[in-house]
Design a protein around this motif. Sequence first.
Motif, PDB file in Angstrom:
ATOM      1  N   THR A 110       0.805  -1.221   0.000  1.00  0.00           N
ATOM      2  CA  THR A 110       0.000   0.000   0.000  1.00  0.00           C
ATOM      3  C   THR A 110       0.835   1.267   0.000  1.00  0.00           C
ATOM      4  N   TYR A 111       1.927   1.255   0.774  1.00  0.00           N
ATOM      5  CA  TYR A 111       2.715   2.465   0.968  1.00  0.00           C
ATOM      6  C   TYR A 111       4.056   2.353   0.244  1.00  0.00           C
ATOM      7  N   PRO A 112       4.261   3.138  -0.802  1.00  0.00           N
ATOM      8  CA  PRO A 112       5.563   3.121  -1.490  1.00  0.00           C
ATOM      9  C   PRO A 112       6.714   3.454  -0.555  1.00  0.00           C
ATOM     10  N   GLU A 113       6.465   4.300   0.455  1.00  0.00           N
ATOM     11  CA  GLU A 113       7.526   4.679   1.386  1.00  0.00           C
ATOM     12  C   GLU A 113       8.027   3.461   2.168  1.00  0.00           C
ATOM     13  N   VAL A 114       7.101   2.580   2.547  1.00  0.00           N
ATOM     14  CA  VAL A 114       7.490   1.366   3.269  1.00  0.00           C
ATOM     15  C   VAL A 114       8.245   0.419   2.344  1.00  0.00           C
ATOM     16  N   ASN A 115       7.767   0.273   1.127  1.00  0.00           N
ATOM     17  CA  ASN A 115       8.425  -0.603   0.152  1.00  0.00           C
ATOM     18  C   ASN A 115       9.840  -0.117  -0.146  1.00  0.00           C
ATOM     19  N   ASN A 116      10.021   1.193  -0.233  1.00  0.00           N
ATOM     20  CA  ASN A 116      11.345   1.747  -0.519  1.00  0.00           C
ATOM     21  C   ASN A 116      12.329   1.484   0.614  1.00  0.00           C
ATOM     22  N   GLN A 117      11.837   1.353   1.833  1.00  0.00           N
ATOM     23  CA  GLN A 117      12.692   1.015   2.965  1.00  0.00           C
ATOM     24  C   GLN A 117      12.914  -0.492   3.067  1.00  0.00           C
ATOM     25  N   PHE A 118      11.907  -1.267   2.680  1.00  0.00           N
ATOM     26  CA  PHE A 118      11.968  -2.718   2.833  1.00  0.00           C
ATOM     27  C   PHE A 118      12.983  -3.353   1.890  1.00  0.00           C
ATOM     28  N   LEU A 119      13.021  -2.926   0.634  1.00  0.00           N
ATOM     29  CA  LEU A 119      13.904  -3.556  -0.346  1.00  0.00           C
ATOM     30  C   LEU A 119      15.387  -3.424   0.021  1.00  0.00           C
ATOM     31  N   PRO A 120      15.879  -2.247   0.402  1.00  0.00           N
ATOM     32  CA  PRO A 120      17.287  -2.176   0.830  1.00  0.00           C
ATOM     33  C   PRO A 120      17.566  -3.014   2.071  1.00  0.00           C
ATOM     34  N   TYR A 121      16.624  -3.070   3.004  1.00  0.00           N
ATOM     35  CA  TYR A 121      16.822  -3.895   4.202  1.00  0.00           C
ATOM     36  C   TYR A 121      16.914  -5.369   3.830  1.00  0.00           C
ATOM     37  N   LEU A 122      16.059  -5.802   2.903  1.00  0.00           N
ATOM     38  CA  LEU A 122      16.098  -7.180   2.429  1.00  0.00           C
ATOM     39  C   LEU A 122      17.437  -7.479   1.755  1.00  0.00           C
ATOM     40  N   ALA A 123      17.923  -6.554   0.934  1.00  0.00           N
ATOM     41  CA  ALA A 123      19.212  -6.740   0.269  1.00  0.00           C
ATOM     42  C   ALA A 123      20.343  -6.838   1.297  1.00  0.00           C
ATOM     43  N   GLN A 124      20.270  -6.036   2.343  1.00  0.00           N
ATOM     44  CA  GLN A 124      21.289  -6.074   3.392  1.00  0.00           C
ATOM     45  C   GLN A 124      21.326  -7.447   4.063  1.00  0.00           C
ATOM     46  N   LYS A 125      20.153  -7.996   4.380  1.00  0.00           N
ATOM     47  CA  LYS A 125      20.101  -9.310   5.027  1.00  0.00           C
ATOM     48  C   LYS A 125      20.626 -10.395   4.096  1.00  0.00           C
ATOM     49  N   MET A 126      20.331 -10.294   2.801  1.00  0.00           N
ATOM     50  CA  MET A 126      20.826 -11.275   1.836  1.00  0.00           C
ATOM     51  C   MET A 126      22.342 -11.220   1.739  1.00  0.00           C
ATOM     52  N   ARG A 127      22.911 -10.010   1.762  1.00  0.00           N
ATOM     53  CA  ARG A 127      24.366  -9.874   1.719  1.00  0.00           C
ATOM     54  C   ARG A 127      25.019 -10.463   2.967  1.00  0.00           C
ATOM     55  N   GLU A 128      24.399 -10.259   4.112  1.00  0.00           N
ATOM     56  CA  GLU A 128      24.951 -10.803   5.354  1.00  0.00           C
ATOM     57  C   GLU A 128      24.983 -12.319   5.315  1.00  0.00           C
TER      58      GLU A 128
END
Length: 253
Positions: free
Chosen positions: A127-145
């Motif tokens: 629903t909220y693009p602002e939340v999605n924009n924060q979620f994707l980088p966080y997901l990428a960070q966890k994948m890199r870890e």
Amino acid sequence: MSKALIPVSHQANAALVKQAKLFAELPQVLLEKMQRDFHVTTWHKGQYISADVLMQQFFVLLEGQVELKKVHPETAREATVDIFYPGDSFDVMVLLDGKPHEVIIAPLNTVRLLNIPIETMRQWIWTYPEVNNQFLPYLAQKMREHEQRATSLVLHDTSTRLSRLILKHIDKINSYKGAPDCEHNQHLVNGLNDETLARMVGSVRQVVNKQLRHWQAQGILEKKRNQLIIKDLQALEQEAHFDTQYGQAQLIK
């Protein structure tokens, strides 16, 4: 039997929600709207938490540390899947695929969390693009870890993996953007005994204990029960063979 998760009667405020990395940069108006769906939960060290709760709730860690681990059904050997610090959110895997996550949830100390229904979190992402924009980088960070941990198990010896682990968690604490008093309480590598450290680096307790005693004899660190005090950060960086320096990490006096 798992103990029921009973949220406090009052709603979480926007300042608490903002401590999550996923929500830290959201507009204040949106934070105040979202806070109504959050509740506060407390877990204690040694408390059994059923993994079924991950299918129902999405969590943000405010205080303490939480370990996710798996156990081999025949050998009973344990391995750490992930460890969470203040500001971290979990469980992202269940959030994405909706499938059960067969893990053991182990609070390493008394922890305080924000929790929301996982379906609500999914709706926010859509629903909220602002939340999605924060979620994707966080997901990428966890994948890199997870990628770094997997390759480290294959490419590096125990001393390198252990030094990198310690440095990584110092860096995690220094990057924490929550309440300043919580940051100071968590600045040291706290609550990680030799057995826990061994699970995290894919080794055994005896090997980890021997390496820590070796570093203590060299004056690199000091070991007090479940607490590590880093005395020579530069020497630990050399043990880790990092190309970049952890210049932000502070020495403990």
